[in-house]
Design a protein around this motif. Structure first.
Motif, PDB file in Angstrom:
ATOM      1  N   VAL A   1      54.160  -9.958   5.056  1.00 48.04           N
ATOM      2  CA  VAL A   1      54.097 -11.279   5.675  1.00 48.04           C
ATOM      3  C   VAL A   1      55.485 -11.860   5.945  1.00 48.04           C
ATOM      4  N   PRO A   2      56.421 -11.905   4.963  1.00 54.14           N
ATOM      5  CA  PRO A   2      57.736 -12.495   5.256  1.00 54.14           C
ATOM      6  C   PRO A   2      58.469 -11.833   6.417  1.00 54.14           C
ATOM      7  N   ALA A   3      58.401 -10.497   6.530  1.00 53.04           N
ATOM      8  CA  ALA A   3      59.101  -9.820   7.621  1.00 53.04           C
ATOM      9  C   ALA A   3      58.541 -10.243   8.972  1.00 53.04           C
TER      10      ALA A   3
ATOM     11  N   LEU B   1      59.879  -2.437  10.551  1.00 48.50           N
ATOM     12  CA  LEU B   1      59.957  -2.035  11.960  1.00 48.50           C
ATOM     13  C   LEU B   1      58.728  -2.512  12.732  1.00 48.50           C
ATOM     14  N   ASN B   2      57.569  -2.479  12.107  1.00 48.89           N
ATOM     15  CA  ASN B   2      56.375  -2.972  12.783  1.00 48.89           C
ATOM     16  C   ASN B   2      56.465  -4.481  13.006  1.00 48.89           C
ATOM     17  N   ALA B   3      57.079  -5.174  12.064  1.00 45.98           N
ATOM     18  CA  ALA B   3      57.236  -6.624  12.216  1.00 45.98           C
ATOM     19  C   ALA B   3      58.098  -6.975  13.422  1.00 45.98           C
ATOM     20  N   LEU B   4      59.040  -6.103  13.770  1.00 47.57           N
ATOM     21  CA  LEU B   4      59.920  -6.369  14.911  1.00 47.57           C
ATOM     22  C   LEU B   4      59.167  -6.378  16.232  1.00 47.57           C
ATOM     23  N   ARG B   5      57.949  -5.867  16.245  1.00 48.94           N
ATOM     24  CA  ARG B   5      57.147  -5.870  17.464  1.00 48.94           C
ATOM     25  C   ARG B   5      56.480  -7.221  17.700  1.00 48.94           C
ATOM     26  N   THR B   6      56.593  -8.144  16.746  1.00 48.49           N
ATOM     27  CA  THR B   6      55.905  -9.422  16.843  1.00 48.49           C
ATOM     28  C   THR B   6      56.373 -10.221  18.045  1.00 48.49           C
ATOM     29  N   GLY B   7      55.415 -10.717  18.808  1.00 47.39           N
ATOM     30  CA  GLY B   7      55.726 -11.638  19.889  1.00 47.39           C
ATOM     31  C   GLY B   7      56.325 -11.020  21.124  1.00 47.39           C
TER      32      GLY B   7
END
Length: 717
Positions: free
Chosen positions: A402-404, A708-714
């Motif tokens: 969640v934080p990432a 790395l998956n979090a970087l795909r957000t938005g």
């Protein structure tokens, strides 16, 4: 007229109960909140107990006679949560101290990981045929332990303390398996070093802590953005009031010393210090911060004024109706704080997963040790496998899931002009089904503008407009730009201003002030004219934001329902609603009514997003499932909101919704990956296919995948 008639539901206080506020530094999660609230509610005569996780504030309502503060503090200590009487400065200092402690622990862990690796890498180089001699291996293990073990013990203190506090309270949180895994890893490594064994895992323990501290610090940073709006609301209240003594002499008096019945003076340009009734004088009152009404209101003898309103023109003599802490403004502040506490009840997915995670991991580790020993493994090998289970299933990926995502989403929204203040705000925003807009300053620009200006007339009236503080006069002066001011200026309170322009007397103000019996035509207006000459009317309106209609269409296209709740007059609200395409609207809505409407929508199953900018919106902002405010909003409204958008566009609301939904999707993907990883990694560790060092590498790899998956957000679809 009673004050409760003017501002219903806000000023009544419970006289048969006492409220205590405590600072509870150990309250960190939804489980802590539930345990504290349930524990105190079990005490006799305790009416309510609510924890605000943002500032660690516990508010307890006790019926008289009931437990005193010391009794409540002792009860909290028995629950495992030491507490002290709440002090905002102490709470802020505790929050800052926690941040510094996390940064220091993270720095020590980083130092320990890098330097322990320097000695452990030669040990692992034996995997590639470069075996060290026994004496050299032992020396390297000692060096690795001398560096890694103290760093791990120091860096692990946030987890050790939390785990110990949790165990003392009779429960286990996610810090318990972390602490057990780290301490067992250090113990095994020390034992291997002393007994000249083959492997030591000091580097794995300190690296594990470093990665976990990153997640803890990210969560701390997100929580640091959530400020108390109640303090900003009360900051709008004057700190000093002018009270008339027995001889009618004005005396500057601290606001806290004002009591009901005191006689006060309010000068032009001052804020109303407390809720009061006008006894003499007249003035234009700017209630825009309280009600959202765009036009000033004329008040005179017998009328009630509310704390926080701004007197624009005349001198008022008033009688206080309530103390500062009983005023409508203070009541709104209490509603805002209550809404913030209710909002803290949102349970994040990581906390829910922890309920299952902790007992499952402990059970697997215990079964691994017992099963390995029963199947013929020695206690050393069985313990190493159990430790590998604890490390490889460490909730690092779960903790970063969640934080990432929140940090990535916050950064993307920041580049779009949206500031995210609360870590859980994006999760709530992704769930909204209904949007409530305020009108003035949200759907509109919040600034009165001249309609169809005629340059010659504007230039003619500008010398008078520049001499007045009235909002409409300022709008007219802004249209004209810099220039001369009329001579012999006289401002007639609540009527208008007159002066000499080029040797002729002129007036600017109400129609009646210029001798006209003209009626209003649904627009805010000013009249101007020279004595004995023709009168001219200036009409003003608050322009709708250029992209407001497009924003409403976009929200509807995403399946959301939309309505307007405004404190402005119904005609003005209807005009804007028709312009932007909103069929459901209400005008002349009081702050308590806005909050009641939000609560009613919530009870009916809707998850409400409130978008507002005024003081009258703060209670609704705090009570809504999610809240947004424009950058031009009052500071208190911005602090009550979860997100603040800058610029003149309203499409930021839709963009924030899209990013929030994307963030929720990425967070769920991260949780799914973490579950799959543990489903594969745990059996591998139980079967002895990985040792603690490989377990630490696998755990680190899972954290990297989640990040790395979090970087795909938005990202644009």
């Amino acid at each position: 007229m009673a004050l409760t008639d003017t501002f219903p539901g806000l000023v009544a206080r419970e006289t048969s109960s006492t409220r205590f506020d405590f600072l509870v530094p150990g309250a960190r999660c939804a489980a802590c909140m539930g345990k504290i609230e349930r524990g105190l509610m079990d005490l006799p005569r305790v009416a309510s107990a609510r924890v605000n996780l943002t500032n660690r504030k516990l508010s307890v309502e006790v019926q008289r006679p009931g437990p005193d503060a010391q009794t409540l503090i002792q009860a909290l200590a028995r629950l495992g949560y030491p507490a002290t009487p709440f002090d905002p400065g102490e709470a802020a200092a505790a929050h800052d101290a926690e941040g510094r402690a996390l940064i220091l622990a993270m720095a020590v862990a980083a130092f320990g990981a890098m330097n322990a690796m320097m000695f452990s890498v030669p040990l692992w180089a034996g995997l590639f045929g470069q075996e060290l001699g026994p004496a050299t291996r032992t020396l390297m293990m000692w060096f690795s332990g001398i560096v890694g073990a103290p760093c791990a013990l120091f860096a692990g203190r946030p987890f050790f303390r939390s785990a110990w506090r949790s165990l003392r309270a009779g429960r286990a949180n996610m810090d318990v398996p972390i602490s057990v895994g780290v301490l067992l890893t250090l113990a095994i490594s020390l034992s291997e070093t002393i007994l000249r064994g083959r492997d030591a895992y000091f580097d794995a323990a300190v690296s594990l802590l470093f990665l976990l501290l990153i997640g803890r610090w990210l969560d701390h940073q997100l929580r640091a953005r959530a400020h108390s709006a109640a303090a900003d609301l009360l900051a709008l209240q004057a700190t000093v009031a002018t009270r008339l003594d027995a001889h009618d002499h004005p005396v500057e008096t601290p606001i806290k010393a004002i009591a009901a019945g005191d006689r006060l003076i309010v000068r032009p340009g001052d804020r109303i210090p407390v809720d009061c009734r006008v006894t003499s004088g007249a003035s234009d009152i700017d209630n825009s911060l309280l009600t959202g009404e765009s036009a000033a209101i004329r008040v005179g003898p017998g009328q009630v004024c509310r704390a926080g309103a701004l007197s624009l023109s005349g001198l008022l003599r008033v009688t206080a109706l309530a103390r500062a802490e009983d005023s409508a403004l203070a009541a709104i502040a209490r509603l805002v704080e209550a809404g913030g506490q209710a909002k803290s009840r949102y349970v994040r997915l990581a906390d829910k997963a922890a309920v299952v995670y902790v007992p499952v991991v402990h059970t697997l580790a215990a079964l691994t040790f017992a099963g390995g020993w029963a199947l013929g493994l020695g206690p050393r090998e069985a313990l190493i496998r159990a430790v590998a289970v604890l490390i490889i299933t460490c909730p690092c990926a779960l903790g970063l899931a969640v934080p990432a995502v929140q940090i990535t989403a916050s950064a993307r929204l920041f580049r779009k002009g949206v500031l995210v203040k609360s870590g859980a705000a994006l999760e709530r925003l992704a769930e909204v089904t209904h949007v409530i807009f305020d009108k003035t300053g949200v759907l509109t620009e919040g600034r009165p503008r001249l309609i169809d200006p005629v340059e010659a007339l504007v230039e003619m009236a500008a010398p008078l407009a520049r001499a007045s503080r009235h909002p409409l006069s300022r709008a007219l002066a802004s249209e004209a730009g810099d220039g001369p001011i009329a001579d012999g200026i006289t401002e007639h309170h609540g009527e208008g201003v007159e002066g000499i322009i080029d040797g002729r007397r002129a007036r600017l103000g109400r129609a009646s002030f210029l001798g006209l019996a003209g009626e209003r035509h649904g627009e805010t207006e000013l009249w101007f004219g020279f004595d004995g000459d023709k009168r001219y009317r200036f009409r003003f309106s608050d322009r709708v934001r250029p992209d407001a209609a497009a924003t409403i269409r976009a929200l509807k296209a995403r399946g959301l329902t939309v309505e307007i709740l405004s404190g402005d007059v119904p005609d003005a609200v209807k005009s804007v609603a028709d312009a932007v395409g909103i069929a459901d609207w209400q005008g002349a809505v009081l702050p308590a009514d806005k909050l009641a409407a939000v609560e009613a929508r919530s009870r009916s199953g809707s998850r409400v997003l409130m978008v507002g900018d005024g003081l009258n919106d703060t209670a609704a902002l705090a009570g809504a499932h999610a809240a947004m405010a424009p950058g031009t909003a009052l500071d208190a409204s911005q602090n009550a909101a979860d997100l603040v958008f800058t610029g003149d566009g309203l499409m930021a609301v839709t963009e924030a919704l899209d990013v929030a939904r994307s963030a929720r999707k990425r967070a769920l993907e991260n949780f799914g990956f973490a579950a799959l990883y543990n489903a594969v990694a745990a059996p591998a560790a139980m079967l002895g296919l990985v040792n603690p060092f490989i377990a630490a590498l696998a755990m680190s790899g899972s954290s990297l995948v989640v990040t790395l998956n979090a970087l795909r957000t938005g990202r644009a679809r």
